[in-house]
Design a protein around this motif. Structure first.
Motif, mmCIF file in Angstrom:
data_model
loop_
_atom_site.group_PDB
_atom_site.id
_atom_site.type_symbol
_atom_site.label_atom_id
_atom_site.label_comp_id
_atom_site.label_asym_id
_atom_site.label_seq_id
_atom_site.Cartn_x
_atom_site.Cartn_y
_atom_site.Cartn_z
ATOM 1 N N UNK A 15 -53.223 50.492 -71.234
ATOM 2 C CA UNK A 15 -51.764 50.469 -71.141
ATOM 3 C C UNK A 15 -51.244 49.403 -72.107
ATOM 4 N N UNK A 16 -49.952 49.346 -72.263
ATOM 5 C CA UNK A 16 -49.363 48.313 -73.124
ATOM 6 C C UNK A 16 -49.766 46.919 -72.661
ATOM 7 N N UNK A 17 -49.831 46.723 -71.350
ATOM 8 C CA UNK A 17 -50.157 45.411 -70.797
ATOM 9 C C UNK A 17 -51.659 45.155 -70.784
ATOM 10 N N UNK A 18 -52.464 46.196 -70.776
ATOM 11 C CA UNK A 18 -53.919 46.062 -70.683
ATOM 12 C C UNK A 18 -54.601 46.945 -71.732
ATOM 13 N N UNK A 19 -54.500 46.520 -72.983
ATOM 14 C CA UNK A 19 -55.106 47.318 -74.053
ATOM 15 C C UNK A 19 -56.617 47.456 -73.869
ATOM 16 N N UNK A 63 -48.925 57.090 -69.662
ATOM 17 C CA UNK A 63 -47.957 57.709 -70.564
ATOM 18 C C UNK A 63 -47.408 56.604 -71.458
ATOM 19 N N UNK A 64 -47.801 56.625 -72.730
ATOM 20 C CA UNK A 64 -47.446 55.554 -73.656
ATOM 21 C C UNK A 64 -45.962 55.532 -73.986
ATOM 22 N N UNK A 65 -45.271 56.647 -73.799
ATOM 23 C CA UNK A 65 -43.832 56.689 -74.049
ATOM 24 C C UNK A 65 -43.058 56.176 -72.837
ATOM 25 N N UNK A 66 -43.419 56.677 -71.649
ATOM 26 C CA UNK A 66 -42.737 56.255 -70.414
ATOM 27 C C UNK A 66 -43.198 54.877 -69.940
#
Length: 194
Positions: free
Chosen positions: A58-62, A89-92
């Protein structure tokens, strides 16, 4: 039999590594061609299931998805049970509805960090897409366009730090190099040490 079909048959002949499953990782730098190669290999394996690690990150946990992978995927597969994971979901910027990944003779795990230390004991094989970082990242940046420039700037720094702390390439069984047509499979560093 084409070369990819022959390689797929050899993967299927390996001993299981994660319960009844032969877990095969495809690692390499972002933009190195992992997804395309894995799709072709999955087809050569007769439609083998594929887990894309972008679905667990995720954005927070690459790169901090190891616990999620163990709990949602490798734990169930090691017991011969279907895995259920919620893809990101990389957009949402949120995890979505759960998906099921059935145990199969070969399950492919594709993504940056697929050959990490915590996962290696469960792998039947570790394949490394052998394209240098700068070339891979340039391909990724061209693919994603200028709208994701700032994401790529952060990504390359995070990927560099990840591989500095937990390199995969030195443990690869096979180095895969993309050719104008097809792929070249070379003995990986771990095989050279044997």
């Amino acid at each position: 039999m084409n070369d990819l079909a022959l390689r797929a048959a050899r993967l299927t002949a390996l001993p299981p590594s994660c319960g009844p499953v032969r877990l095969v990782a495809v690692d390499g730098h972002a933009g190195s061609g992992k997804s395309t190669f894995t799709g072709r290999l999955a087809a050569a394996l007769g439609g083998a299931p594929v887990l894309h690690l972008d679905d667990l990150a995720s954005h927070e946990e690459l790169f901090a998805w190891t616990d999620r992978l163990r709990e949602q995927v490798t734990g169930p597969l090691s017991r011969g049970e279907p895995a259920r994971y919620a893809p990101y979901d990389w957009t949402a910027r949120a995890f979505g509805p759960a998906r099921t990944l059935e145990p199969a003779p070969v399950v492919l795990v594709e993504g940056v960090g697929a050959g990490r230390r915590a996962l290696r004991p469960l792998l039947a094989r570790l394949l490394w897409m052998d394209l240098p970082a700068e070339e891979s990242w340039a391909r990724g940046r061209r693919r994603d366009g200028p709208a994701l420039r700032s994401f790529w700037d952060g990504w390359t720094a995070a990927e560099t730090a990840h591989f500095a702390a937990d390199p995969s390439r030195p443990w690869a069984d096979v180095l895969v190099r993309q050719l104008p047509v097809g792929y070249e499979w070379l003995e990986g560093p771990v095989r050279e040490r044997c």
